[in-house]
Enzyme design. Structure first.
Site, PDB file in Angstrom:
ATOM      1  N   ASP A  31      54.306 -16.905  45.312  1.00 21.00           N
ATOM      2  CA  ASP A  31      53.575 -17.713  44.326  1.00 21.00           C
ATOM      3  C   ASP A  31      54.242 -17.544  42.965  1.00 21.00           C
ATOM      4  O   ASP A  31      54.645 -16.429  42.605  1.00 21.00           O
ATOM      5  CB  ASP A  31      52.118 -17.218  44.271  1.00 21.00           C
ATOM      6  CG  ASP A  31      51.161 -18.239  43.677  1.00 21.00           C
ATOM      7  OD1 ASP A  31      50.196 -18.604  44.376  1.00 21.00           O
ATOM      8  OD2 ASP A  31      51.357 -18.655  42.517  1.00 21.00           O
ATOM      9  N   TYR A 141      48.760 -38.261  43.115  1.00 18.25           N
ATOM     10  CA  TYR A 141      48.513 -37.050  43.903  1.00 18.25           C
ATOM     11  C   TYR A 141      48.423 -37.391  45.395  1.00 18.25           C
ATOM     12  O   TYR A 141      49.133 -36.817  46.227  1.00 18.25           O
ATOM     13  CB  TYR A 141      47.218 -36.367  43.434  1.00 18.25           C
ATOM     14  CG  TYR A 141      46.726 -35.301  44.370  1.00 18.25           C
ATOM     15  CD1 TYR A 141      47.528 -34.208  44.696  1.00 18.25           C
ATOM     16  CD2 TYR A 141      45.461 -35.391  44.961  1.00 18.25           C
ATOM     17  CE1 TYR A 141      47.075 -33.228  45.580  1.00 18.25           C
ATOM     18  CE2 TYR A 141      45.013 -34.422  45.837  1.00 18.25           C
ATOM     19  CZ  TYR A 141      45.823 -33.348  46.145  1.00 18.25           C
ATOM     20  OH  TYR A 141      45.387 -32.391  47.027  1.00 18.25           O
ATOM     21  N   PHE A 169      38.929 -32.249  52.738  1.00 15.17           N
ATOM     22  CA  PHE A 169      38.060 -33.079  51.915  1.00 15.17           C
ATOM     23  C   PHE A 169      37.704 -32.211  50.694  1.00 15.17           C
ATOM     24  O   PHE A 169      38.618 -31.666  50.100  1.00 15.17           O
ATOM     25  CB  PHE A 169      36.906 -33.641  52.766  1.00 15.17           C
ATOM     26  CG  PHE A 169      37.415 -34.836  53.573  1.00 15.17           C
ATOM     27  CD1 PHE A 169      38.438 -34.700  54.500  1.00 15.17           C
ATOM     28  CD2 PHE A 169      36.944 -36.113  53.338  1.00 15.17           C
ATOM     29  CE1 PHE A 169      38.982 -35.798  55.175  1.00 15.17           C
ATOM     30  CE2 PHE A 169      37.470 -37.223  54.004  1.00 15.17           C
ATOM     31  CZ  PHE A 169      38.478 -37.062  54.915  1.00 15.17           C
TER      32      PHE A 169
END
Ligand code: UDP
Length: 338
Positions: A31, A141, A169
């Site tokens: 990361d 996006y 979702f």
């Protein structure tokens, strides 16, 4: 297995790292900490601070830790920002993602789990949304994620790099250790809870003239730990030789913005003042998933499906971390490997 979790210091990534570690996998978090939190990664987990644009650091991590599979969470994910800064989104979500795939192929790592999104559908033709529902993303996006799904198909056909794309979702909720801490925060539930906690004066409701029962947008809210479990199931499937595939991940139930506010008022026993704001660019009126395919094929079964329970977990985390990870109890990140 040895799993490299790119973006493992972010919200969904960190919860998945928690689950992977508990399941006994060797985990390497990779990361750049541009949006993630070092505090979200437990001390027992190997951490490499690196960018997926940096091929040399990536390849070193893949080889050194004898990585078998990669999970890719490190994308930009804000609809509004993507409308204002499309180039940044194509660069990080597509170009840097291709860089990650290239590094994997050079290191002969050929199992990949991809964080995709309901935003690939845009304004869907029908509800609930299945994997076959036509995809017409309405913002950059969603388009970056849609493009990457196509790239993964081609990469699978040409190079045998098998992948499972999981179309989230609305991810929400928290575990005991990991929760939602974005700067700036744009998501509905953490903002609603900030209002409940007195950190914001009110919630701006983005549009009250949508073609829904109360005029506000409807979304399918799915608990982050259930999303993490889907990643474990996808990993197991790839390990058993599953072919490249795509799954929707939602609860199959839609709630409007006003219903979320009401549920949060019940959970917190606090009043949440709301004001009417203009529609947000790129927001479809209604997104509700059919997750039948992953339920049937991978036996995924969400455990925290009730909206109030989801909000309860987020509220607990917020009360314990009033300033996000900056206020995490010192010992917390050592706890979960035991
Ligand atoms: N929303 C809102 N006010 C806010 C944040 C979000 O009315 O301050 C609405 C947003 O328009 C959408 C829903 O809440 O209809 C969920 O938004 P969120 O950003 O959490 O997730 P998204 O659906 O964009 O992935």
């Amino acid at each position: 297995m040895s799993i490299l979790v790119a973006g493992g210091a972010g919200y969904i990534g960190s919860v998945t790292v928690e689950r992977l570690s508990r399941a006994g996998h060797k985990v390497v978090v990779y990361d750049n900490l541009s949006r993630g939190h070092r505090e979200a990664v437990p001390n027992q987990v190997t951490f490499v601070q690196g960018d997926i644009a940096d091929s040399a650091t990536l390849e070193k991590a893949l080889r050194e830790h004898k990585v078998d599979a990669v999970m890719h969470f490190c994308a930009h994910s804000q609809v509004g920002e993507s409308v204002k800064e499309p180039f940044m989104y194509y660069q990080n979500n597509v170009q840097n993602g291709i860089n990650l795939l290239g590094a994997m192929l050079r290191c002969d790592v050929k199992q990949f789990i991809f964080s995709s999104t309901a935003a690939v559908f845009g304004e869907p033709d029908a509800i609930p949304i299945t994997e076959e529902t036509a995809q017409h993303p309405t913002n950059p996006y969603g388009r970056t994620k849609w493009m990457f799904e196509q790239i993964l198909r081609d990469c699978s056909d040409a190079h045998g790099l098998r992948s499972i794309s999981l179309r989230y979702f609305n991810a929400c909720g928290a575990t005991e250790l990991c929760g939602e801490d974005h700067t700036p925060e744009t998501h509905l539930i953490p903002i609603v809870l900030d209002v409940a906690a007195g950190k914001r004066e009110s919630l701006g409701i983005f549009g009250r003239d949508y073609p829904t029962q109360d005029g506000t947008c409807i979304r399918d809210y799915v608990h982050v730990s259930d999303l993490a479990d889907a990643h474990i199931k996808a990993l197991e499937a790839l390990g058993k030789g599953a072919a490249t595939n795509i799954y929707n991940l939602g609860n199959g139930q839609g709630f409007s913005v006003l219903e979320v506010v009401q549920a949060a008022e019940e959970v917190t026993s606090r009043k949440i003042p709301c004001i009417n704001s203009p529609r947000r660019a790129g927001d479809p009126a209604r997104l509700v998933a059919s997750s039948d395919r992953i339920r049937e094929e991978l036996h995924w079964n969400p455990q925290i499906a009730d909206l109030r329970r989801i909000i309860e977990t987020a509220w607990k985390w917020k009360l314990e971390h009033p300033n996000g990870y900056g206020s995490a109890p010192a010992a917390a990140k050592d706890r979960f490997a035991s």
